[in-house]
Design a protein around this motif. Structure first.
Motif, mmCIF file in Angstrom:
data_model
loop_
_atom_site.group_PDB
_atom_site.id
_atom_site.type_symbol
_atom_site.label_atom_id
_atom_site.label_comp_id
_atom_site.label_asym_id
_atom_site.label_seq_id
_atom_site.Cartn_x
_atom_site.Cartn_y
_atom_site.Cartn_z
ATOM 1 N N ALA A 191 0.855 -1.189 0.000
ATOM 2 C CA ALA A 191 0.000 0.000 0.000
ATOM 3 C C ALA A 191 0.889 1.237 0.000
ATOM 4 N N THR A 192 1.910 1.172 -0.828
ATOM 5 C CA THR A 192 2.933 2.216 -0.809
ATOM 6 C C THR A 192 2.847 3.156 -2.003
ATOM 7 N N ASN A 193 2.674 2.617 -3.190
ATOM 8 C CA ASN A 193 2.813 3.425 -4.400
ATOM 9 C C ASN A 193 1.534 4.083 -4.879
ATOM 10 N N GLU A 194 0.380 3.495 -4.572
ATOM 11 C CA GLU A 194 -0.897 4.032 -5.038
ATOM 12 C C GLU A 194 -1.677 4.630 -3.877
ATOM 13 N N PRO A 195 -2.061 5.911 -3.971
ATOM 14 C CA PRO A 195 -2.836 6.517 -2.883
ATOM 15 C C PRO A 195 -4.282 6.034 -2.890
ATOM 16 N N GLY A 196 -5.043 6.427 -1.875
ATOM 17 C CA GLY A 196 -6.473 6.144 -1.855
ATOM 18 C C GLY A 196 -6.888 4.958 -1.020
ATOM 19 N N LEU A 197 -5.992 4.396 -0.214
ATOM 20 C CA LEU A 197 -6.366 3.271 0.639
ATOM 21 C C LEU A 197 -7.437 3.713 1.636
ATOM 22 N N ASP A 198 -8.474 2.917 1.788
ATOM 23 C CA ASP A 198 -9.512 3.164 2.784
ATOM 24 C C ASP A 198 -8.913 2.883 4.161
ATOM 25 N N LEU A 199 -8.738 3.921 4.966
ATOM 26 C CA LEU A 199 -8.075 3.753 6.250
ATOM 27 C C LEU A 199 -8.927 2.997 7.258
ATOM 28 N N PHE A 200 -10.240 3.034 7.114
ATOM 29 C CA PHE A 200 -11.093 2.202 7.968
ATOM 30 C C PHE A 200 -10.865 0.722 7.636
ATOM 31 N N VAL B 124 3.528 -9.412 19.008
ATOM 32 C CA VAL B 124 2.752 -8.193 18.777
ATOM 33 C C VAL B 124 3.187 -7.517 17.480
ATOM 34 N N PRO B 125 2.288 -7.372 16.506
ATOM 35 C CA PRO B 125 2.608 -6.617 15.285
ATOM 36 C C PRO B 125 2.539 -5.117 15.571
ATOM 37 N N GLN B 126 3.596 -4.404 15.209
ATOM 38 C CA GLN B 126 3.679 -2.957 15.429
ATOM 39 C C GLN B 126 3.457 -2.231 14.110
ATOM 40 N N LEU B 127 2.442 -1.397 14.045
ATOM 41 C CA LEU B 127 2.142 -0.677 12.815
ATOM 42 C C LEU B 127 3.244 0.335 12.552
ATOM 43 N N GLU B 128 3.959 0.150 11.447
ATOM 44 C CA GLU B 128 5.123 0.975 11.163
ATOM 45 C C GLU B 128 4.776 2.154 10.260
ATOM 46 N N VAL B 129 5.235 3.323 10.666
ATOM 47 C CA VAL B 129 5.083 4.529 9.854
ATOM 48 C C VAL B 129 6.128 4.473 8.742
ATOM 49 N N TRP B 130 5.674 4.603 7.488
ATOM 50 C CA TRP B 130 6.577 4.587 6.333
ATOM 51 C C TRP B 130 6.463 5.911 5.594
ATOM 52 N N LYS C 67 2.247 6.172 0.109
ATOM 53 C CA LYS C 67 1.229 7.129 -0.308
ATOM 54 C C LYS C 67 0.016 7.095 0.626
ATOM 55 N N ASN C 68 0.040 6.214 1.624
ATOM 56 C CA ASN C 68 -1.131 6.042 2.484
ATOM 57 C C ASN C 68 -0.824 6.166 3.980
ATOM 58 N N LEU C 69 0.246 5.548 4.442
ATOM 59 C CA LEU C 69 0.596 5.600 5.849
ATOM 60 C C LEU C 69 1.956 6.270 6.026
ATOM 61 N N SER C 70 2.107 7.443 5.430
ATOM 62 C CA SER C 70 3.364 8.173 5.515
ATOM 63 C C SER C 70 3.407 9.116 6.705
ATOM 64 N N ARG C 71 2.252 9.456 7.241
ATOM 65 C CA ARG C 71 2.185 10.465 8.294
ATOM 66 C C ARG C 71 1.776 9.838 9.629
ATOM 67 N N LEU C 72 2.197 10.475 10.687
ATOM 68 C CA LEU C 72 1.845 9.984 12.022
ATOM 69 C C LEU C 72 0.339 9.897 12.201
ATOM 70 N N GLY C 73 -0.388 10.919 11.713
ATOM 71 C CA GLY C 73 -1.837 10.937 11.888
ATOM 72 C C GLY C 73 -2.527 9.788 11.194
ATOM 73 N N GLU C 74 -2.084 9.440 9.985
ATOM 74 C CA GLU C 74 -2.687 8.334 9.241
ATOM 75 C C GLU C 74 -2.446 7.008 9.957
ATOM 76 N N SER C 75 -1.199 6.791 10.362
ATOM 77 C CA SER C 75 -0.850 5.535 11.019
ATOM 78 C C SER C 75 -1.542 5.405 12.372
ATOM 79 N N THR C 76 -1.591 6.502 13.118
ATOM 80 C CA THR C 76 -2.238 6.475 14.420
ATOM 81 C C THR C 76 -3.732 6.227 14.290
#
Length: 316
Positions: free
Chosen positions: A146-155, A174-180, A184-193
């Motif tokens: 989910a890196t190259n194409e934007p528009g991932l449904d965050l829900f 425990v899987p840790q959600l990594e900020v990348w 194009k989808n989980l690049s920011r702290l707010g999106e990942s959080t």
């Protein structure tokens, strides 16, 4: 439910944070010397091109004085392919006093394609099984696929992260959600959080990274909104003034203190938030790969400890 726009996401996240709703109940491990707030971990990417085996890396990390190591799953797989015993590896790490605090995996758990996601969860199960057998506690869960194409449904991403966390419950990892920062989808702290928060799982947590927060364009002030319990491992590094954020890459990461990252602010924030987990040194610098591995390992710990002493153990 439709995808959130960036504006909607930021507005919702701000409201939830203001209400104090984000705090995972799993406590990070307290480690390190008595006068230090954090533990110190070594991510093996930092000496990847020296082509050492995992046992040798463990010895170097222990000799340097780290409490933990963060290997990549492919290293564990290579160890097994070469005839290594997972039980022996677990015992060796324990004898050396080094915990397997986390590991880096790349299962495609987040993608939209149902079949591909199913295969990704199967890979995650295999990775967690190997990791659990050597005493590993956590695994990175970056948004691979989910890196190259934007528009991932965050829900939808949140539901998928919950599924991964439930698998982790089953496997004891425990899987840790990594900020990348380049996603194009989980690049920011707010999106990942948001994804971690909306998963609704008690073990939901983030794996932040100094470089990735910068690369993704988030302000480090956002870390003030994360409870210390929501982070167990924090990837520490630094970045230079050049190249600029838009073109900076993994290879440009440098030792803590050798760049322009506001490490004093970051480390004080983590300590103030109650974070007592591991700072894990993660670098991909070709210059360091050309140096003696033992020197790089020791230098990395020295630079981390100097940064912490400057930021946390001295008056602000």
């Amino acid at each position: 439910m439709s995808s959130l726009s960036r504006r909607e996401l930021l507005g919702l996240s701000s409201g939830l944070f203001a209400a104090g709703l984000y705090a995972a109940p799993l406590h990070a491990d307290s480690a390190g010397r008595a006068d230090e707030p954090f533990g110190y971990c070594f991510n093996t990417s930092t000496i990847r091109e020296q082509k050492l085996d995992l046992v040798t890396e463990l010895k170097l990390v222990a000799e340097a004085g780290y409490q933990a190591i963060e290997p990549w799953m492919r290293e564990i797989e290579d160890y097994v392919k070469a005839g290594g015993s997972l039980k022996d590896l677990r015992n060796r790490a324990a004898d050396l006093g080094v915990s397997i605090e986390s590991a880096i995996g790349f299962a495609r758990w987040i993608v939209d394609d149902d079949n591909e996601r199913k295969q990704g969860l199967e890979q995650a199960r295999r990775d967690m099984d190997l990791l659990a057998q050597i005493g590993g506690k956590r695994i990175a869960a970056p948004p691979v696929g989910a890196t190259n194409e934007p528009g991932l449904d965050l829900f939808a991403a949140a539901r998928r992260y919950r599924t991964l966390l439930e698998l982790g419950d089953e496997m004891g990892v425990v899987p840790q959600l990594e900020v990348w920062g380049f996603s194009k989808n989980l690049s920011r702290l707010g999106e990942s959080t948001f994804v971690a928060m909306e998963s609704g799982h008690p073990a939901a947590c983030l794996l932040p990274d100094v470089y990735h927060i910068y690369k993704g364009g988030s302000d480090f002030n956002g870390l003030k909104l994360l409870a210390g319990q929501a982070v167990h491992v924090f990837h520490i590094n630094d970045y230079p003034a050049e190249p600029p954020r838009e073109s900076i890459a993994d290879k440009d990461r440098v030792y803590p203190g050798d760049g322009i990252a506001p490490l004093d602010e970051i480390l004080r924030t983590l300590a103030s938030n109650g974070f007592r987990g591991m700072l894990s040194l993660e670098l991909f610098n070709p210059t360091y790969w050309q140096q003696d591995a033992a020197l790089v390992v020791k230098t990395g710990l020295q630079r981390m400890r100097e940064s912490v002493a400057r930021a946390v153990q001295s008056p602000a």
